[in-house]
Design an enzyme around this catalytic site. Structure first.
Site, short mmCIF file in Angstrom:
data_model
loop_
_atom_site.label_atom_id
_atom_site.label_comp_id
_atom_site.label_asym_id
_atom_site.label_seq_id
_atom_site.Cartn_x
_atom_site.Cartn_y
_atom_site.Cartn_z
N HIS A 51 -42.68 -9.37 32.46
CA HIS A 51 -42.43 -9.55 31.02
C HIS A 51 -40.96 -9.26 30.67
CE1 HIS A 51 -42.09 -5.21 30.49
NE2 HIS A 51 -43.15 -5.12 31.31
N GLU B 173 -50.57 -3.06 33.60
CA GLU B 173 -49.68 -2.14 34.32
C GLU B 173 -50.46 -0.91 34.77
OE1 GLU B 173 -47.51 -1.45 36.34
OE2 GLU B 173 -45.59 -1.43 35.29
#
Length: 176
Positions: A8, A81
């Protein structure tokens, strides 16, 4: 099959060198620009499927790419994550964090161990390869997940694993 893996765009905590983990931190203006550049870079690729982590920083990045290439996003929880527990929000350079993250079987600060992340991501990659063998798949995820994906395709020592780093907005290609 081609697997495109991207991290990202930048968040405020990335900029401040803080542990992001599962904290839902938004993209900065620079992060939005990185996502737009990534979208521009992949627009001529033939991407069949976009898989994204459910965290907003990854989803926003995936959304910008989705708009550019006109593909829907599949939210995949296993791309989230690593949960860094009590280390979330702390500086990445802290001695306690640097030591703890090298203890692969241990849950970080009550969060998740690297081995747990490896298990969920490797299982997902096995499924992607089996299910989408004739497709090109793009994954939008996070630093630790990108590191795990790299270790799936490339043998590495613990030190090489720990040293592997994907920059915000960086794209890595794997040919299967």
């Amino acid at each position: 099959m081609k697997l495109l893996v991207a991290r990202h765009g930048q968040t405020e905590w990335n900029y401040e060198n803080r542990v992001c983990g599962i904290s839902n931190i938004e993209l900065t203006d620079k992060g939005l620009e990185q996502a737009r550049l990534l979208a521009s870079k992949v627009k001529d690729y033939h991407i069949d499927i976009i898989l994204s982590s459910p965290l907003s920083r990854a989803l926003k990045t995936a959304g910008i790419i989705s708009d550019e290439i006109n593909r829907d996003i599949i939210v995949e929880d296993r791309l989230i994550e690593q949960n860094y527990g009590s280390y979330e929000g702390l500086l990445r350079t802290g001695e306690g964090f640097r030591y703890a993250k090298k203890q692969f079987p241990n849950k970080l600060g009550g969060g998740e161990s690297i081995l747990q992340v490896v298990q969920r991501v490797y299982n997902l990659l096995d499924e992607i390869i089996a299910e989408y063998a004739d497709k090109n798949v793009m994954i939008i995820s996070h630093g630790s997940v990108c590191r795990v994906i790299n270790s799936y395709f490339n043998e590495c020592s613990n030190q090489k694993y720990d040293d592997y780093y994907t920059k915000n907005g960086e794209l890595v290609e794997y040919f299967i």
